[in-house]
Design an enzyme around this catalytic site. Structure first.
Site, PDB file in Angstrom:
ATOM      1  N   HIS A  99       0.733  -1.141  -0.131  1.00 16.88           N
ATOM      2  CA  HIS A  99      -0.077  -0.152  -0.005  1.00 16.88           C
ATOM      3  C   HIS A  99       0.800   1.223   0.016  1.00 16.88           C
ATOM      4  CE1 HIS A  99       0.436   0.582   4.441  1.00 16.88           C
ATOM      5  NE2 HIS A  99       0.584  -0.929   4.354  1.00 16.88           N
ATOM      6  N   ASP A 101      -0.252   4.215   1.070  1.00 15.10           N
ATOM      7  CA  ASP A 101      -0.607   5.150   2.067  1.00 15.10           C
ATOM      8  C   ASP A 101       0.210   4.750   3.395  1.00 15.10           C
ATOM      9  OD1 ASP A 101      -2.072   3.218   2.609  1.00 15.10           O
ATOM     10  OD2 ASP A 101      -3.555   4.150   3.630  1.00 15.10           O
ATOM     11  N   ASP A 131       6.273  -0.280   6.526  1.00 15.08           N
ATOM     12  CA  ASP A 131       4.659  -0.275   6.293  1.00 15.08           C
ATOM     13  C   ASP A 131       4.539   0.986   5.590  1.00 15.08           C
ATOM     14  OD1 ASP A 131       2.257  -1.155   6.562  1.00 15.08           O
ATOM     15  OD2 ASP A 131       2.101  -0.255   8.664  1.00 15.08           O
ATOM     16  N   GLU A 165      -4.765   1.766   2.600  1.00 15.94           N
ATOM     17  CA  GLU A 165      -4.796   0.472   3.602  1.00 15.94           C
ATOM     18  C   GLU A 165      -4.889   0.895   5.017  1.00 15.94           C
ATOM     19  OE1 GLU A 165      -3.023  -2.925   6.009  1.00 15.94           O
ATOM     20  OE2 GLU A 165      -2.427  -0.571   5.966  1.00 15.94           O
ATOM     21  N   GLU A 166      -4.435   2.041   5.274  1.00 19.97           N
ATOM     22  CA  GLU A 166      -4.397   2.516   6.699  1.00 19.97           C
ATOM     23  C   GLU A 166      -5.296   2.731   7.413  1.00 19.97           C
ATOM     24  OE1 GLU A 166      -1.932   1.499   8.473  1.00 19.97           O
ATOM     25  OE2 GLU A 166      -0.098   1.485   7.134  1.00 19.97           O
TER      26      GLU A 166
END
Length: 406
Positions: A99, A101, A131, A165-166
């Site tokens: 991802h 973001d 991440d 995603e976050e």
């Protein structure tokens, strides 16, 4: 092409190229923070850098075999699907979950600038390094090598770089939109490797999470006349104790937890306590306990647990006079005033956990590759949550999860 030949053709990771790309995408991370409404990420800033790497080897320019599809559901918030065609129809594997973001970062809390890449010995540092911008750069380098070297593979290889995603406050932006529109349907034909964990080992299980709030209503009064009050703090403590006792009876440790290597069983506990304020000599009229259930799903079902918790609260409300009290004047009913203390349970958005298919060929291939690259393989499970992957599994995808940061 045999596995050994594929590895020989692709070679090792080009570290200079990887670090160069990672420098660019982490340089965008200030604009990738996902915490709406204040911070809405602009994932197309990352898409641009990935396209700069891959388009020269794509059918878009005629420079290579990569098929590139930039899918945008909201302006500036795109997803990117990159495909390297194989020779056998229907054979496919995919890398998904990288991802673009990131979670928020306050520079005042960091010892270095979170919004630029820095190198400390063998550590790469910056918001998103693990991440998940590091994985974005890693898989981009893989697809670049495929486009450049053009190995003859039986399986089609697809990489899906996703938005959003976050945070789930805004939907219809990332992988949920791609699934809804059928753009990932053909990925069901083979293993889907979700690249968004850490520690270099296969992650075979995650927990579900049910955030809850228990609002307790009592009666405010001076603490010197406690017999005229209904103390919501005492009521909350005793009610929560009863709820926990019932929860652990109904959802005990499950035998499959040992198979998957979970460190803890399902838990239900408070993490916050709030009340409206007031003097220390004042028994408040209300308070709120908040916490979560960390649930080992799919061994237990999130919906079943939520229904059970509500049953516990309904029963306690109906039989509130049977709860333990604290001292001779502690009570939850004032009969002369026709007042009863009460509990109200609410939930925020719940997420289900996942147990990967340990009989999947994708899982066995992942284990073999991990052992070759790292020197050993030790699959693990966590009671933390990963959004989105259970929904993919429920849709029929063979989801396996891995990641390569710390």
């Amino acid at each position: 092409m045999a596995t050994s030949n594929v590895k020989q053709t692709l070679g090792n990771l080009n570290k200079d190229s990887f670090v160069s790309l990672l420098t660019k995408v982490i340089g965008e991370s200030k604009f990738l923070q996902n915490n709406p409404p204040e911070l809405i990420p602009e994932e197309d800033r990352v898409v641009k850098h990935v396209l700069d790497c891959l388009v020269p080897y794509s059918t878009t320019t005629g420079g290579g075999p990569l098929v590139v599809n930039h899918v945008t559901c909201f302006p500036g918030r795109g997803n990117l699907i990159v495909e390297y065609p194989g020779t056998e129809p229907g054979k496919i594997l995919s890398f998904v979950g990288m991802h673009m973001d990131v979670v928020t970062a306050n520079p005042n809390d960091w010892d270095f600038d979170p919004f630029s890449l820095s190198i400390d010995g063998d550590k790469l540092r910056g918001r998103g390094t693990t991440d998940c911008l590091g994985h974005v750069a890693l898989v981009t380098e893989l697809m670049r090598k495929l486009g450049e070297r053009k190995p003859k593979l039986k399986s089609t290889v697809v990489a899906v770089f996703i938005a959003n995603e976050e945070n789930s406050a805004i939907t219809g932006v990332g992988v949920d939109a791609l699934v809804k529109d059928g753009l990932l349907d053909k990925l069901k034909g083979g293993p889907l490797f979700w690249i968004d964990t850490a520690d270099k080992q296969p992650c075979i299980g995650t927990g579900g999470m049910i955030p809850w709030k228990l609002h307790v209503t009592g009666k405010l009064f001076h603490s010197g006349l406690a017999h005229k009050a209904i103390n919501p703090l005492e009521l909350g403590m005793e009610a929560l104790k009863e709820i926990q006792l019932r929860f652990y009876k109904d959802f005990p440790p499950h035998p499959n937890e040992q198979v998957y290597g979970f460190a803890t069983p399902s838990t239900m506990k408070p993490t916050q306590w709030s009340y409206p304020g007031g003097g220390i000599n004042q028994i408040p009229g209300e308070c709120t306990l908040s916490g979560d259930v960390r649930l080992l799903t799919p061994f237990y079902n999130v919906k079943d647990v939520m229904e059970k918790l509500q049953e516990y609260v309904d029963d306690i409300n109906e039989n509130i006079d049977e709860l333990d009290t604290q001292g001779p004047v502690s009570k939850y009913i004032l009969h002369d005033e026709n007042l009863r203390g009460s509990l109200t349970l609410t939930f925020d958005e719940a997420m289900s956990g996942v147990a990967c298919d340990l009989d999947s060929r994708g899982f066995h291939v992942l284990c073999k590759a991990t052992e070759e690259a790292v020197g050993y393989v030790k699959p693990y499970s966590i009671t933390g949550t990963l959004p989105l992957i259970r929904e993919l599994q429920d849709e029929g995808f063979d989801v396996q999860t891995a990641g390569y940061g710390v």
